[in-house]
Design a protein around this motif. Sequence first.
Motif, PDB file in Angstrom:
ATOM      1  N   UNK A 166      12.677  46.365  33.837  1.00 26.12           N
ATOM      2  CA  UNK A 166      13.721  45.396  34.165  1.00 26.12           C
ATOM      3  C   UNK A 166      14.993  45.620  33.356  1.00 26.12           C
ATOM      4  N   UNK A 167      15.114  46.773  32.713  1.00 22.82           N
ATOM      5  CA  UNK A 167      16.295  47.046  31.911  1.00 22.82           C
ATOM      6  C   UNK A 167      17.483  47.406  32.805  1.00 22.82           C
ATOM      7  N   UNK A 168      18.682  47.163  32.288  1.00 21.85           N
ATOM      8  CA  UNK A 168      19.894  47.562  32.986  1.00 21.85           C
ATOM      9  C   UNK A 168      20.505  48.824  32.415  1.00 21.85           C
ATOM     10  N   UNK A 169      20.355  49.024  31.087  1.00 21.75           N
ATOM     11  CA  UNK A 169      20.865  50.231  30.453  1.00 21.75           C
ATOM     12  C   UNK A 169      20.228  50.372  29.078  1.00 21.75           C
ATOM     13  N   UNK A 170      20.264  51.594  28.565  1.00 27.37           N
ATOM     14  CA  UNK A 170      19.812  51.904  27.211  1.00 27.37           C
ATOM     15  C   UNK A 170      20.949  52.633  26.519  1.00 27.37           C
ATOM     16  N   UNK A 171      21.380  52.127  25.368  1.00 30.40           N
ATOM     17  CA  UNK A 171      22.464  52.735  24.616  1.00 30.40           C
ATOM     18  C   UNK A 171      21.917  53.442  23.382  1.00 30.40           C
ATOM     19  N   UNK A 172      22.496  54.593  23.088  1.00 30.28           N
ATOM     20  CA  UNK A 172      22.112  55.364  21.910  1.00 30.28           C
ATOM     21  C   UNK A 172      23.375  55.677  21.120  1.00 30.28           C
ATOM     22  N   UNK A 173      23.409  55.245  19.875  1.00 32.08           N
ATOM     23  CA  UNK A 173      24.517  55.516  18.963  1.00 32.08           C
ATOM     24  C   UNK A 173      24.037  56.492  17.903  1.00 32.08           C
ATOM     25  N   UNK A 174      24.779  57.577  17.723  1.00 35.20           N
ATOM     26  CA  UNK A 174      24.414  58.605  16.753  1.00 35.20           C
ATOM     27  C   UNK A 174      25.514  58.722  15.707  1.00 35.20           C
ATOM     28  N   UNK A 175      25.116  59.004  14.477  1.00 32.47           N
ATOM     29  CA  UNK A 175      26.094  59.305  13.457  1.00 32.47           C
ATOM     30  C   UNK A 175      26.446  58.157  12.546  1.00 32.47           C
ATOM     31  N   UNK A 176      27.565  58.275  11.799  1.00 29.47           N
ATOM     32  CA  UNK A 176      27.899  57.346  10.721  1.00 29.47           C
ATOM     33  C   UNK A 176      27.998  55.888  11.126  1.00 29.47           C
ATOM     34  N   UNK A 177      28.466  55.583  12.347  1.00 24.40           N
ATOM     35  CA  UNK A 177      28.635  54.185  12.709  1.00 24.40           C
ATOM     36  C   UNK A 177      27.308  53.437  12.838  1.00 24.40           C
ATOM     37  N   UNK A 178      26.193  54.156  12.855  1.00 17.70           N
ATOM     38  CA  UNK A 178      24.892  53.484  12.840  1.00 17.70           C
ATOM     39  C   UNK A 178      24.705  52.675  11.563  1.00 17.70           C
ATOM     40  N   UNK A 179      25.418  53.055  10.494  1.00 19.09           N
ATOM     41  CA  UNK A 179      25.269  52.354   9.222  1.00 19.09           C
ATOM     42  C   UNK A 179      25.748  50.906   9.308  1.00 19.09           C
ATOM     43  N   UNK A 180      26.582  50.581  10.283  1.00 27.29           N
ATOM     44  CA  UNK A 180      27.035  49.205  10.433  1.00 27.29           C
ATOM     45  C   UNK A 180      25.902  48.276  10.849  1.00 27.29           C
ATOM     46  N   UNK A 181      24.769  48.839  11.255  1.00 27.61           N
ATOM     47  CA  UNK A 181      23.611  48.037  11.635  1.00 27.61           C
ATOM     48  C   UNK A 181      22.599  47.911  10.503  1.00 27.61           C
TER      49      UNK A 181
END
Length: 728
Positions: free
Chosen positions: A160-175
């Motif tokens: 039932x998903x609409x999309x899957x997002x993948x973030x790679x690299x330095x900005x992942x540190x904001x999480x």
Amino acid sequence: MRPGGTQPSSVMHPRRPCLRVPAPRALALAALLLTCAGVRAADPPDSAMAAATGETLPDIVVTATRSEQRRFDAPAAVDSVPVDPLRSATPLVNLSEVLAGVPGVAVRDRQNYSQDLQLAVRGFGTRSTFGVRGVRLYVDGIPATMPDGQGQASTADLPNAGRVEVLRGPFAQMYGNASGGVVQVFTPDPPKDGFTARASTGFGSDGQWQAGVALAGGNERLGGSLDAWTYQTDGYRVHSAARRYQLNARVVAQPASGTRVTGQFNYFNQPLAQDPLGLTRAQADANPRQAVPAATQFDTGKNVEQAQAGVVVEHQLSDIDSLSGRLYGGTRNLYQRLGFSGAAPTSSGGIVDLDRIYGGGALSWSRRTTANGLPLLWTAGVEANGMRDGRNGYVNQDGSQGALRRDETNTATDLGAFAQVDWTFHPAWQVVGGVRASRVRLGIDDQFITAASPDDSGTATYSNVSPVLGLVWHALDSLNVYANLGRGFETPTLTEVAYGPGGVGSNLGLRASTSRQGEIGIKWQADGQRLEAALFDADSHDEVVPQSNNAGRTVYQNVNGVRRRGFELGWRGGFLGQVGTPGQGGGSRIEAGLAYTWLDAYFGDAFVNAQGQTVAAGNRLPGTARHSVSAEVAWRPLAPLTLGAEMRVDSRVYADDLNTQAAPGYAVFNLRAGYEFRIGAARAYLFGRIDNVTDRRYIGSVIVNEANGRYFEPAPGRRFFIGLRAAL
């Protein structure tokens, strides 16, 4: 204004309607427990290349930098993979089915539902022998990664998903507590103008069977959905059968203008998940379907039951200010039988019995304004998450529970605060900068204290400040160039601090790993084509690796100088004009895509490993392939018919730090077909696929540094799956 006269979209306020993809027309509402969710007719295409339907990928909204923006304008490597469960020619059970075409991501279906997927981003997360580490997971804004950094990918509701997002690299540190990346699964809203129903079923080789139902309905103010699905398999290997059931409910309310409340409930039950354990190379070559005798002797496997509820509130304070908050909580019960007895007095036992309570909350504020007449977006937030595990260990008496060997309470909490600014300081230039402060605390309260098992109690606190800075040059309407730098950290998990040197006491002195990362990249799109490329480099210190293994107790240590660098290339596009009606099964006659990753991941410094041997500087990081290629092409000779082919190539993967054991490289090919038709008022989709068409024997995944030398998990040979889905 950007050159060419267009306004930069990436700095606009979250929820601005012009940036949002139209909400698909169906979700779910009423359920059956033995079923697998159907789909929405209006969902975006399912694969990274949209090849299943032949439609050009929309440049949809992503949340790479803690605020929504077009993925094309994000100052980072980010992929947003649309999911259309109606027209997806795959069962949609595992994330590996939808993420195979994302460069920089290694996601391997181990054919072992007791141990979950292997998921790594740019070489981060490869050390995990179970669960997901080094990569943060979210489902509809709710963390699926616990405060200690260990997550589970199996509970995502892909049908039932609409999309899957993948973030790679330095900005992942904001999480927060993550080094390699962030994976987020999003469910679309219920319809706002009526009622929808969906159903699906399918079967395949090795006793695979799947079924599901979903209902949804609502209006502009209130909507809801409920879906349920099941999947079961006898398993490719001996002693690898599994059954799982899932129920998901969602309510979306807009009680007043500018206010949106989303409530959700998820129930996941996996009463059977056998574990065939790994094989030696000789065993895998002789008979890849076999399980080692210990698997049947100790009845290895696990049972899992998880329930979770959460609420997300978004409120528009004014034309320029908005607030967003979340609260969630859940329970997880796990009972796992390992492949040894654990009867020794110094052992933790061969059976794990865990009861978990977890939850958390977050609040963020955003302000959209201007500076020198150009957009400026501020975002700031705080969050807190916690979990409490009641963990017992027992002797495994040939599959039956024996004497107590472990009794303790484990806790983990994380507190975080972040701030970020997104400023278009020139019509062609945009800067995004942020900082996050994190504090993670791990605690062990040992209640099983004997002469052979001393008190393991203690606490450890890890604090870190992670800055990140990105710059985007909007060179043309069709071309963006970006660069970013950042620093992050990854704490050891509760599992990794459980046992001290010699298997005695705890290892709460283990340090958190820190990393410095940077990347440069380009993004180009025009005339239905999209090309993205990135160069990255990451240098980690205090990486967590095994030091010893004693009676089932793995002890970990820190090593320095771990290096990950590489190149990623992704392309996708459509050719030969249109066939049929766009948006109703229409699109380009040929859609294709290609993803390539070159990853050079190695130990920069020598160290002594779990076997007391010296790992030489320059050895490759186990679990990483130097070269990975994924390609896909779909041909639509007729509007309702889609034919597709897929290819996956991986180079050699080492299984141990010494680089003495390796899974050879391989290339596999898959074929698929789908046919869309109507049955009265219902739309139906019949699909079939053949995986590993050439019946290639290969190792699908490796168990990194497996203590018994059983590193290898063979992938299935040629097999098929046939499914039928319908939406009303």
